[in-house]
Design an enzyme around this catalytic site. Sequence first.
Site, PDB file in Angstrom:
ATOM      1  CG  HIS A   1     -10.312  44.130 -12.370  1.00  0.00           C
ATOM      2  ND1 HIS A   1      -9.226  43.449 -12.867  1.00  0.00           N
ATOM      3  CD2 HIS A   1     -11.126  43.181 -11.844  1.00  0.00           C
ATOM      4  CE1 HIS A   1      -9.393  42.147 -12.645  1.00  0.00           C
ATOM      5  NE2 HIS A   1     -10.544  41.960 -12.039  1.00  0.00           N
TER       6      HIS A   1
ATOM      7  N   GLY B   1     -14.308  33.631  -0.925  1.00  0.00           N
ATOM      8  CA  GLY B   1     -14.261  33.719   0.541  1.00  0.00           C
ATOM      9  C   GLY B   1     -13.655  32.469   1.166  1.00  0.00           C
TER      10      GLY B   1
ATOM     11  CG  ASP C   1     -22.396  34.379   2.310  1.00  0.00           C
ATOM     12  OD1 ASP C   1     -21.431  34.373   1.532  1.00  0.00           O
ATOM     13  OD2 ASP C   1     -23.583  34.488   1.920  1.00  0.00           O
TER      14      ASP C   1
ATOM     15  NE  ARG D   1      -6.450  36.368 -14.214  1.00  0.00           N
ATOM     16  CZ  ARG D   1      -7.652  36.770 -13.872  1.00  0.00           C
ATOM     17  NH1 ARG D   1      -8.048  38.020 -14.107  1.00  0.00           N
ATOM     18  NH2 ARG D   1      -8.503  35.953 -13.297  1.00  0.00           N
TER      19      ARG D   1
ATOM     20  CB  ILE E   1     -12.309  40.764  -4.096  1.00  0.00           C
ATOM     21  CG1 ILE E   1     -11.092  40.720  -3.172  1.00  0.00           C
ATOM     22  CG2 ILE E   1     -12.059  39.874  -5.302  1.00  0.00           C
ATOM     23  CD1 ILE E   1     -10.664  39.301  -2.760  1.00  0.00           C
TER      24      ILE E   1
HETATM   25  N1  APR Z   1     -23.867  40.317   2.183  1.00  0.00           N
HETATM   26  C1  APR Z   1     -22.929  39.344   2.324  1.00  0.00           C
HETATM   27  N2  APR Z   1     -22.721  38.382   1.404  1.00  0.00           N
HETATM   28  C2  APR Z   1     -23.485  38.410   0.329  1.00  0.00           C
HETATM   29  C3  APR Z   1     -24.467  39.401   0.094  1.00  0.00           C
HETATM   30  C4  APR Z   1     -24.632  40.383   1.098  1.00  0.00           C
HETATM   31  N3  APR Z   1     -25.544  41.365   0.983  1.00  0.00           N
HETATM   32  N4  APR Z   1     -25.044  39.142  -1.090  1.00  0.00           N
HETATM   33  C5  APR Z   1     -24.457  38.048  -1.591  1.00  0.00           C
HETATM   34  N5  APR Z   1     -23.518  37.607  -0.737  1.00  0.00           N
HETATM   35  C6  APR Z   1     -22.667  36.431  -0.832  1.00  0.00           C
HETATM   36  C7  APR Z   1     -23.339  35.234  -1.500  1.00  0.00           C
HETATM   37  O1  APR Z   1     -24.226  34.575  -0.598  1.00  0.00           O
HETATM   38  C8  APR Z   1     -22.142  34.375  -1.885  1.00  0.00           C
HETATM   39  O2  APR Z   1     -21.855  33.388  -0.908  1.00  0.00           O
HETATM   40  O3  APR Z   1     -21.540  36.676  -1.659  1.00  0.00           O
HETATM   41  C9  APR Z   1     -20.981  35.395  -1.956  1.00  0.00           C
HETATM   42  C10 APR Z   1     -20.327  35.460  -3.323  1.00  0.00           C
HETATM   43  O4  APR Z   1     -19.744  34.226  -3.565  1.00  0.00           O
HETATM   44  P1  APR Z   1     -19.751  33.538  -5.001  1.00  0.00           P
HETATM   45  O5  APR Z   1     -21.108  33.644  -5.589  1.00  0.00           O
HETATM   46  O6  APR Z   1     -19.144  32.185  -4.844  1.00  0.00           O
HETATM   47  O7  APR Z   1     -18.791  34.502  -5.850  1.00  0.00           O
HETATM   48  P2  APR Z   1     -17.179  34.579  -5.833  1.00  0.00           P
HETATM   49  O8  APR Z   1     -16.653  33.719  -6.911  1.00  0.00           O
HETATM   50  O9  APR Z   1     -16.677  34.399  -4.455  1.00  0.00           O
HETATM   51  O10 APR Z   1     -16.985  36.101  -6.314  1.00  0.00           O
HETATM   52  C11 APR Z   1     -17.424  37.177  -5.507  1.00  0.00           C
HETATM   53  O11 APR Z   1     -15.784  38.696  -6.408  1.00  0.00           O
HETATM   54  O12 APR Z   1     -14.276  38.519  -8.206  1.00  0.00           O
HETATM   55  C12 APR Z   1     -15.522  39.002  -7.776  1.00  0.00           C
HETATM   56  O13 APR Z   1     -16.831  38.976  -9.800  1.00  0.00           O
HETATM   57  C13 APR Z   1     -16.669  38.373  -8.526  1.00  0.00           C
HETATM   58  O14 APR Z   1     -18.341  39.926  -7.783  1.00  0.00           O
HETATM   59  C14 APR Z   1     -17.810  38.624  -7.603  1.00  0.00           C
HETATM   60  C15 APR Z   1     -17.174  38.498  -6.208  1.00  0.00           C
END
Ligand code: APR
Length: 315
Positions: A180, A19, A38, A156, A123
């Site tokens: 994917h 994000g 978030d 990739r 995503i």
């Molecule tokens: N509503 C909104 N946001 C949420 C919720 C929800 N119900 N539940 C979790 N989140 C937020 C988390 O608080 C976190 O900030 O989703 C965010 C996910 O961020 P990261 O943990 O940093 O993960 P990221 O690397 O961004 O990947 C997100 O994309 O590529 C895919 O496999 C990956 O499923 C994963 C997603």
Amino acid sequence: MTPKFQRPKIGLIGSGQIGGQLALLAVQKQLGDIVLFDIAADMPKGKALDISHVLPVEGVDARISGTSDYADLKGSDVLIVTAGLPRKPGMSRDDLLDTNVKIMKSVAENVKTYCPDAFIIVISNPLDAMVYTMAKITGRPKTPVVGMAGVLDSSRFRFFVAERLGVSVADVTAFVLGGHGDDMVPVVPFCSVGGIPLTQLLSQSEIDAIANRTRQAGGEVVALLKTGSAFMSPASSAICMAESYLRDKKRVLPAAALCEGEFGLHGLHVGVPTVIGAGGVERILDVKLSSSDQAALAASAEHVRDLVLEVDKRL
Ligand code: APR
């Protein structure tokens, strides 16, 4: 005075690793105003403030805000959804299904209420299951929900080819289709280097090695990062899709779009070549594949169908 012109509004649901990167790239490409959402209370506000401080350096005017209130996403032209857990080393994307279906369900219900007109790019993983969840709950017709996977998987593949041949990445085109997962389908006849078929430049065993590394590339990154999964390349790939939509570029991009007969697939979101423009997924290019690629795509789609059945049990 009501302004005559407005910048596009980009809603980012999930303000974690991907994000934050999405917001930065959207600023650098001057795509519009950005709302970072978030469930974590202050974090999206913190990221919004941090990225606002990039604006003078980049010379970009835009409104960047952070929120945990879905109402603030109203009027978004495009939503990019990354809500959900990323994998840990040793996990497959499918291992995320249980947790992320619950998250995607709540996201989709709010999207349906607050953003009925937005073009949605998903995503979160497992990607094909998450796109299905979003499309099913929002009840969206064909074009406005699409999954980002193919642009990244193809990128990739393109990178590994360019690196191996010592040529510019700009001259390597490739299409990776299907789900994917480990059964994604790099379509070798669609891969060229400056228009020259890849098969004239690399041996079959070298191409197979690149295809296999492409399939495992996400896991390779996860194993090295130790915490979290790839975030810069997924963000870049989704921004490429969002830009094509917002600027009506009509880029030809592989994306998880709803197939209704194309490639012999029915009622499934699967990675296929699409044209993305102001109309969303304006077209799927339903081209002929070799019999082995068609069989591989069908097998990958069967895996997606299994995932969809698992989602249905949980909704
Ligand atoms: N509503 C909104 N946001 C949420 C919720 C929800 N119900 N539940 C979790 N989140 C937020 C988390 O608080 C976190 O900030 O989703 C965010 C996910 O961020 P990261 O943990 O940093 O993960 P990221 O690397 O961004 O990947 C997100 O994309 O590529 C895919 O496999 C990956 O499923 C994963 C997603």
